[in-house]
Enzyme design. Structure first.
Site, mmCIF file in Angstrom:
data_model
loop_
_atom_site.group_PDB
_atom_site.id
_atom_site.type_symbol
_atom_site.label_atom_id
_atom_site.label_comp_id
_atom_site.label_asym_id
_atom_site.label_seq_id
_atom_site.Cartn_x
_atom_site.Cartn_y
_atom_site.Cartn_z
ATOM 1 N N HIS A 291 0.860 -1.188 0.000
ATOM 2 C CA HIS A 291 0.000 0.000 0.000
ATOM 3 C C HIS A 291 0.892 1.232 0.000
ATOM 4 C CE1 HIS A 291 -3.760 2.109 0.694
ATOM 5 N NE2 HIS A 291 -3.164 2.832 1.624
ATOM 6 N N ASP A 293 0.513 5.126 -0.104
ATOM 7 C CA ASP A 293 -0.338 6.311 -0.122
ATOM 8 C C ASP A 293 0.264 7.314 -1.102
ATOM 9 O OD1 ASP A 293 -2.364 5.557 1.690
ATOM 10 O OD2 ASP A 293 -0.950 5.762 3.332
ATOM 11 N N ASP A 403 -7.976 0.904 2.200
ATOM 12 C CA ASP A 403 -7.698 1.912 3.244
ATOM 13 C C ASP A 403 -8.592 3.136 3.159
ATOM 14 O OD1 ASP A 403 -6.278 2.986 5.390
ATOM 15 O OD2 ASP A 403 -4.866 4.030 4.088
ATOM 16 N N HIS A 613 -7.143 9.003 -1.144
ATOM 17 C CA HIS A 613 -7.816 8.893 0.167
ATOM 18 C C HIS A 613 -7.123 9.559 1.351
ATOM 19 C CE1 HIS A 613 -5.468 5.004 0.248
ATOM 20 N NE2 HIS A 613 -5.237 5.431 1.467
HETATM 21 ZN ZN LIG Z 1 -3.747 4.589 2.636
#
Ligand SMILES: [Zn+2]
Length: 1083
Positions: A291, A293, A403, A613
């Site tokens: 993951h 971001d 997420d 997000h």
């Molecule tokens: Zn995230």
């Protein structure tokens, strides 16, 4: 028989008759605690397994020589640029910084003779920050994490020749989780952090010691985590102690003995991927994931490097671990890699081809789903799937948002229309009020569309592949009645990274335990996420269902935090919709005008990126918002130039003032529109009609009784009145709102609407993210200053009020009532200018209304959702703050009130009190979030009847005000000509709930396409139409374009069913809340 003499029975057992010595039972607690001592650091490390990890180390000159070049001004130069500079000599122990700076190291390695034939040679580099290893000629090979994590790089065989070999290390002065000071990673970054290069050495690793370390780690976990009433637990404890007993410091052979003991518990296949070939039915399917971001505690600019670091690691691991399958989402990240790291992209592409690296998700980024408009969600899929299809030959089947902070109700429908039948998330495991009751289920959209949803029971998307993660994959599984399989999504994440060799080694042993001992759910590697869902899909009919949104019971502050970013998001969505419509019209009207597809792509990609997000929700550091502000500035600049160009083609121009004769109102909404438009500072005209260009006519005070008046009742008390509404304003608040035609008062007696309130806003931890339920107990009304007259025009009156929040913060509020237009519902318009400099406060504005219902209505993408106005159950109460789009509405049978807004997303309705959330003041991770000046608009719209098209349309109109243009001779002088018949027009047969939301050109039209996918011959127009109110909706589309064929299409513009068109008209018939796409092929 007889004759045989019975012989005397001799004892046949060796079991001694006398006990030779006392033997005790393993005292469980002590023997368990002992296990970690075997590999712990600190006081034991020179006498335990750690002391045998390495067979030799070479550090310093002449084996490891270092030079460095410091990139200036926090820049992130390319390899080529970096190596063109002069490097200066440096050494281990030096410090590098400040935060976010980049340092390039030239590293010359020479393997000493005594290490050249060792089994495993690695470079151990620890700068205590992130890094990337490059070859001498500029190929990025592998990422480094620092701080003891992922510090190894395996030396190529060619380095064993005793000669000097050069590599480069790019050092980024940030940790995996940015640059927070101290131990609290969400605190704003410290701009002045320095990092010590603590290690740069050639290490000959003892592979037996390394493997034994993983053996005992996992068997130790079995001893600690299996239930104590199981033989499997006792056997594990015994095995660990036998291993420790067999270990002899300094004796390499004893390591092999220890490993043989371990094999008795783990089985003998754990040293390779063969362990997964036992043929036994697995229950837990491990998939590597990383993951990243796209921004969060670091800027977007750093993410681009994180992607290269993380994914090159995975390509490398795949070569050594054939069982590793790796899934990664976010087309944007693939695009960055393609543009900036073609070498790594090619490596990824090759792994994709081999079926090992799996692009997943189908969306541009892992976006927020609460706030983006319906069309934005469509574009997330359109841009995502098109990227995957054009670069890897395939679209994704699984939507992937592990997420994101809650999942809006139309996603299953949009997923299905984007070619995806599955959805993965796990964030609802963070709910802090109610536990979500399912693991695997069918998730159903507002229109009835469904997708299979799986929420990994290990409740993480960054599993460390611990024994416990595998165990929880069963023990926390909530859908065992229907299916007992689950996904285990493992690999370091959030800041990137992905699986490590340790994860893969641990999972091999977990599988070994399941096959050899049992009790642990059987984990399997070697399948993809799609393989997993394929199996589920076969039995999906039996899965339980969940209708409507997956409301996230946490992070409710994200509907409000970083107001400026949210404002920009709404404005960008509005401008893109406007421009796509008018450029479509222009490009068909005038073949010489080129539809600005490249510009639209660039604008959309930035809008979609900012919907990531942690960006749109407001949970990133300030640096990320500096970047997103620049992105939006670029979007609006491009938009301006597109508008200018298209105006030329349409022979109109943008103006600030115009005469009624030459003025034109630009209207991009698809219904008959009638409204006032300012044609100078003091005058307005009436615009009326259908289509993009509306003719103006003189506003006469007496015409259709549109007059509006302002009366002073007492000092600071005013009555604003038109033919529909009578509004009493006192000290900035609406004390009375009387609807003349309905003959009813809307504000309950003695109460005040437009009342500002402020709350203490200190959540449990996640400041930017959370507003906690107890903030409601701290409500304080803000007393207003005196109200005075602001404007008193023939067509509009307004009053202005100053409100003091504190000695630093204040609000200037203008309450306006315009002349009413016959047939159009009038509303009270409020615009505010807020100076906001608070700490941990939440500003809202309240509207008590005389309406009663147990449910309120909130606009969401392509429809609306109902949510409770009461706190009956903990599930109801959990929704104390919810998301809305352009409107929130409270209606009872026959009447209701809607609150419209131009840039807000947070709302609450408690009983009969409606409350719009305006601004927050969290101090982490951005210490200055929301500080400064804000311009916010909202409106109070009373309406007869339940929530209906009046609200839907006024909410659009509030967000898409008429824009003044001019052409000589007005509409007749424009390129559209006198009739100015709208080229495409939607008429509803009955209830006007249909909305024609988007008009755009076909992605692959030959005059539009940028060549990603095969071109379509000719020109086409794509229409997106939806039912906004939840009923069967019928209507007719009429077009003046020369349409040869109409097809119903999906979001990806694949033509599905042909639709009959006759005399330029075709019928629309949608189920409740259906989103329909039509492709019109032009002659
Ligand atoms: Zn995230």
């Amino acid at each position: 028989m007889g004759g045989e003499t019975p012989t005397q029975k001799k004892p046949t057992s060796d079991y001694p008759a006398l006990a030779p010595k006392p033997v005790g039972q393993l005292i469980s607690g002590i023997y368990k605690d002992r296990i970690s001592q075997f590999y712990a650091g600190g006081q034991w490390e020179h006498a335990n397994l750690r002391a045998m990890m390495n067979e030799g180390v070479a550090a310093g000159k002449p084996y490891v020589q270092l030079w460095v070049w410091d990139a200036p001004n926090l820049t992130r130069p390319t390899f080529k640029e970096a190596v063109s500079h002069d490097f200066k000599e440096t050494s281990v122990g030096e410090w590098f910084g400040p935060s976010w700076s980049t340092h390039w190291f030239k590293v010359v390695l020479k393997v000493p003779k005594d290490l050249q034939d060792k089994r495993l040679l690695e470079l151990h580099w620890d700068g205590n920050n992130e890094g990337m290893i490059w070859t001498e000629d500029g190929q990025p090979l592998q990422g480094l994490t620092g701080g003891g994590e992922r510090v190894e790089w395996i030396l190529p065989e060619s380095f064993r020749d005793g000669k000097e070999h050069t590599i480069y290390v790019e050092m980024a002065c940030n940790g995996m989780f940015g640059n927070a000071p101290g131990g609290d990673s969400i605190q704003p970054p410290d701009p002045n952090k320095y990092f010590q290069l603590s290690k740069a050495e050639i290490v000959a690793v003892n592979p037996d010691a390394r493997q034994l370390y993983i053996d005992i780690w996992i068997i130790g976990d079995a001893a600690r985590e299996f239930p104590s009433d199981s033989w499997e637990q006792h056997r594990a404890l015994k095995t660990c102690n036998d291993i420790i007993g067999a270990f002899e410091l300094g004796n390499k052979d004893s390591l092999k003995t220890c490993r043989r003991i371990a094999e008795e518990y783990l089985g003998s296949n754990i040293n390779s991927a063969k362990v997964y070939d036992s043929g036994k039915e697995p229950l837990v399917f491990g998939v590597g994931h990383c993951h990243i971001d796209s921004c969060w505690l670091w800027p977007f600019a750093e993410t681009k490097r994180k992607v290269a670091r993380s994914w090159s690691n995975q390509c490398d691991l795949m070569d050594r671990y054939p069982e590793l399958h790796f899934a990664c989402s976010q087309a944007q990240q693939y695009k960055w890699l393609k543009e900036l790291y073609p070498y790594v992209f090619d490596r990824v592409k090759e792994k994709v081809k081999k079926g090992r690296f799996h692009p997943i998700g189908g969306s541009w980024v892992e976006h927020d789903t609460n706030m983006p408009s319906g069309e934005s969600l469509v574009r997330q899929f359109l841009y995502g799937q098109r990227f995957y299809e054009s670069n890897f030959g395939d679209r994704c089947q699984t939507f992937w948002l592990p997420d994101t902070f809650g999942y809006s109700s139309q996603l299953p429908q949009l997923c299905r229309l984007a070619g995806m039948t599955r959805f993965l998330t796990q964030k609802l495991s963070w709910n802090n009020i109610n536990k979500f009751p399912h693991t695997t289920f069918n998730w159903v959209a507002l229109d009835g569309s469904q997708v299979i949803c799986h929420m990994p029971p290990s409740e993480t998307y960054t599993a460390e592949a611990h024994f416990g993660d595998v165990k929880r994959s069963m023990s926390q599984h909530k859908s065992l009645d229907q299916d007992s399989t689950s996904l285990l999504v493992f690999g370091k994440g959030d800041g990137g990274g992905g699986p490590t060799w340790q994860h893969l080694e641990k999972l091999r042993r977990c599988r070994g335990i399941s096959d050899n001992v049992g009790l642990l759910p059987r984990v399997h590697l070697g399948n993809s996420v799609d393989d997993f869902f394929d199996k589920l899909e076969r039995k999906a009919e039996s899965f339980v269902t969940w209708y409507g949104e997956l409301y996230f019971e946490l992070h409710r502050g994200t509907y409000t935090t970083q107001a400026n970013n949210k404002f920009n998001n709404r404005k960008a969505e509005v401008v893109l919709r406007d421009l796509e419509l008018i450029t479509t019209i222009a490009s068909i009207k005038d073949k010489s005008y080129k539809y600005p597809k490249k510009e639209f792509d660039e604008m959309w990609e930035l809008v979609l990126l900012c919907q990531f997000h942690d960006c749109l929700p407001g949970s990133s550091i300030a640096m990320a918002y500096d970047e997103s502000n620049a992105f939006y500035a670029q979007i609006f600049k491009t938009a301006k130039s597109i508008l200018k160009d298209v105006c030329k083609v349409l022979r109109v121009s943008e103006v600030k003032s115009a005469t009624v004769e030459d003025g034109i109102a630009l209207n991009t909404l698809p219904w008959h529109r009638k409204g006032l438009i300012d044609i100078s500072e003091t005058e307005a005209a009436v615009a009326c009609g259908d289509g993009p260009f509306l003719q103006l006519r003189t506003f006469k005070a007496s015409e259709e009784s549109p007059e509006v008046s302002l009366r002073k009742l007492a000092d600071g008390v005013f009555v604003l009145e038109n033919s529909q509404l009578k509004v009493e304003v006192k000290a900035g608040c609406v004390t009375s709102l009387y609807d003349k035609s309905a003959q009813r008062e809307i504000i309950p007696k003695g109460q005040m609407a437009n009342q500002y309130v402020v709350f203490d806003d200190k959540p449990l931890y996640w400041q930017a993210w959370d507003v906690e339920v107890y903030h409601l107990d701290t409500r304080k009304e803000l007393p207003c200053g005196e109200t005075t007259v602001h404007e008193e025009l023939k067509h509009r009156v307004s009053v202005i009020t100053k409100t003091r929040i504190s000695d630093k913060s204040s609000i200037e509020t203008i309450i306006t009532l315009s002349a009413s237009i016959q047939g159009e519902q009038s509303y009270v318009d409020v615009s505010s200018k807020v100076e906001w400099h608070e700490t941990m406060k939440f500003l809202k504005v309240e509207f008590p209304v005389d309406i009663r219902n147990t449910e309120a209505n909130y606009e969401t993408q392509f429809g609306y959702v109902k949510r409770p106005t009461h706190y009956n159950t903990s599930w109801d109460m959990a929704k104390f703050e919810v998301c809305c789009h352009k409107y929130a509405d409270l209606s009872e049978n026959g009447y209701g009130v809607s609150i419209l807004n131009d840039s807000k997303y947070g709302f609450a309705t408690v009983g009969s009190l409606m409350r719009l959330s305006l601004l927050r003041a969290p101090k982490a991770p951005d210490a200055h979030a929301d500080m400064g000046t804000h311009h916010i608009r909202w409106a109070i719209l009373p309406h007869q009847g339940y929530l209906g098209p009046t609200t839907v349309r006024k909410a659009y109109e509030f967000n898409y005000p008429l824009k003044l243009l001019s052409a000589s001779g007005g509409v007749a002088g424009s390129a559209l000509g006198a009739a100015a018949e709208p080229p495409v027009r939607l008429t509803a047969d009955s209830n006007p709930s249909l909305v024609l939301d988007t008009v755009k050109r076909g992605e692959d039209d030959e005059d539009v396409s940028r060549g990603e996918l095969p071109k379509n011959k000719g020109r086409s127009v794509v229409l997106r139409i939806y039912d906004s109110l939840g009923g069967r909706a019928r209507g007719t589309v009429a077009t003046t374009w020369d349409v040869t064929k109409v097809s119903k299409a999906n979001l990806l513009e694949d033509e599905l069913d042909e639709v009959v068109i006759q005399d330029g008209k075709f019928d629309i018939d949608l189920r409740p809340f259906e989103v329909a796409t039509y492709k019109l092929q032009l002659a």
